[in-house]
Design a protein around this motif. Structure first.
Motif, mmCIF file in Angstrom:
data_model
loop_
_atom_site.group_PDB
_atom_site.id
_atom_site.type_symbol
_atom_site.label_atom_id
_atom_site.label_comp_id
_atom_site.label_asym_id
_atom_site.label_seq_id
_atom_site.Cartn_x
_atom_site.Cartn_y
_atom_site.Cartn_z
ATOM 1 N N VAL A 48 13.131 -18.975 -38.122
ATOM 2 C CA VAL A 48 11.815 -19.572 -37.839
ATOM 3 C C VAL A 48 10.794 -19.153 -38.895
ATOM 4 N N ASP A 49 9.764 -19.960 -39.019
ATOM 5 C CA ASP A 49 8.601 -19.574 -39.812
ATOM 6 C C ASP A 49 7.852 -18.519 -38.999
ATOM 7 N N PRO A 50 7.784 -17.273 -39.472
ATOM 8 C CA PRO A 50 7.165 -16.226 -38.653
ATOM 9 C C PRO A 50 5.700 -16.494 -38.352
ATOM 10 N N GLU A 51 5.007 -17.144 -39.260
ATOM 11 C CA GLU A 51 3.591 -17.427 -39.035
ATOM 12 C C GLU A 51 3.413 -18.432 -37.894
ATOM 13 N N ALA A 52 4.110 -19.544 -37.973
ATOM 14 C CA ALA A 52 3.965 -20.587 -36.962
ATOM 15 C C ALA A 52 4.501 -20.124 -35.613
ATOM 16 N N TYR A 53 5.678 -19.514 -35.628
ATOM 17 C CA TYR A 53 6.290 -19.071 -34.373
ATOM 18 C C TYR A 53 5.444 -17.984 -33.701
ATOM 19 N N ARG A 58 1.848 -16.039 -29.512
ATOM 20 C CA ARG A 58 0.642 -15.234 -29.273
ATOM 21 C C ARG A 58 -0.383 -16.018 -28.454
ATOM 22 N N LYS A 59 -0.548 -17.304 -28.760
ATOM 23 C CA LYS A 59 -1.485 -18.141 -28.009
ATOM 24 C C LYS A 59 -1.077 -18.236 -26.545
ATOM 25 N N LYS A 60 0.219 -18.363 -26.294
ATOM 26 C CA LYS A 60 0.697 -18.457 -24.908
ATOM 27 C C LYS A 60 0.385 -17.174 -24.139
ATOM 28 N N ALA A 61 0.611 -16.038 -24.783
ATOM 29 C CA ALA A 61 0.333 -14.766 -24.121
ATOM 30 C C ALA A 61 -1.167 -14.612 -23.863
#
Length: 295
Positions: A48-53, A58-61
């Protein structure tokens, strides 16, 4: 003090969305992101792209009122005699550090290498390994946490000390790496007794300056049980542990690594187990804070 727990069991069983909801409903402040699955070639986290993933998770949390305080790199980082495995793991550990940094974690546990030759040669191998990770940790604003480990004597069928097994060993490694911006210590409380050291003694050996994180779970001094404190048959002295943490003025978080307790519960009852464990955590935090106030 922040109350946290690892994501391994719930995320694996239910996925991040329900896992986050269960943690939030239980009253946790934060979660420790487990990336053990990255040892497998088909794990999506390897590509995965670490930035996008990381930003999406993080937004979900954060939408649920949680944050990521810690993370756990894939384990083990190295296997004796497995050159193919050892060749691919450094890149995967670096990927995990990037993901954890984007998640906003303060520390990521990267286990030391249980190199076949111990002593100074083992330390040399580990220092080279950790220093190869240091630039990416500094780039992503996250500290690599060293953890106390144990080994196993298969001939005699019991646990033995191995790499960084004692508080003094962790202190020696941390001081030798000598970069507080890049490293901290995560004391696994359950691992201490397995090698013959009481957790409160290891806490005092490390002190406030070195000890930045915890893995909290209970055991019977014979097996790495990873269960909730005070579980049936477990023997760790939580009054002594919380007193020692208070006496050194511990400033880190309280993070459970006790998912074996949750494995017993099905999807209909696991929420109650998550809440029960969070309640025990709050009681232990209160004991730590009381010990601080008494100093």
């Amino acid at each position: 003090m922040v109350l946290s727990t690892q994501t391994d069991n719930l995320f694996h069983r239910f996925g991040p969305d329900r896992g986050i909801a269960l943690f939030a409903e239980a009253g946790y402040d934060a979660i420790d992101y487990s990336m053990f699955g990255m040892t497998a070639d088909d794990c999506p986290l390897n590509t995965v792209d670490p930035e996008a993933y990381g930003l999406e998770l993080r937004k979900k949390a954060e939408a649920a009122g949680l944050r990521f305080n810690q993370a756990h790199a894939p384990f083990p980082c190295w296997r004796n005699g497995d050159s193919a495995y050892n060749e691919k793991m450094p890149a995967r550990v670096i990927q995990s550090i990037r993901i954890a940094g984007v998640l906003g974690a303060k520390a990521i546990v990267v286990h030391p290498i249980a190199y076949v030759k111990q002593g100074e040669e083992q330390k040399k191998v580990n220092f080279e390994f950790y220093r190869s990770l240091e630039p990416v940790a500094l780039e992503y604003g996250i500290r690599i946490a060293l953890e106390n480990m144990w080994g196993f004597d298969g001939r005699r069928n019991y646990i033995i000390p191995n790499v960084c097994s004692f508080g003094a060993d962790l202190a020696d490694y941390y001081d030798g790496l000598d970069n507080p911006d890049a490293y901290t210590v995560c004391l696994d409380l359950g691992h201490c007794g397995l090698v013959g050291e009481e957790p409160d003694d290891a806490i005092r050996a490390l002190g406030n300056r070195r000890l930045g994180a915890l893995h909290v779970h209970d055991n019977n001094y014979r097996a790495d049980c990873h269960t909730v404190p005070y579980d049936y048959g477990m023997k760790m002295n939580w009054d002594a542990i919380t007193k020692a943490l208070g006496q050194i003025g511990y400033q880190g978080d309280f993070t459970f690594e006790a998912d074996s307790f949750l494995e017993r519960f099905d999807s209909d009852t696991v929420g109650e187990a998550v809440r029960f464990m969070a309640g025990i955590g709050r009681k232990l935090i209160a004991k730590i804070e009381a010990a601080k106030a008494a100093e």
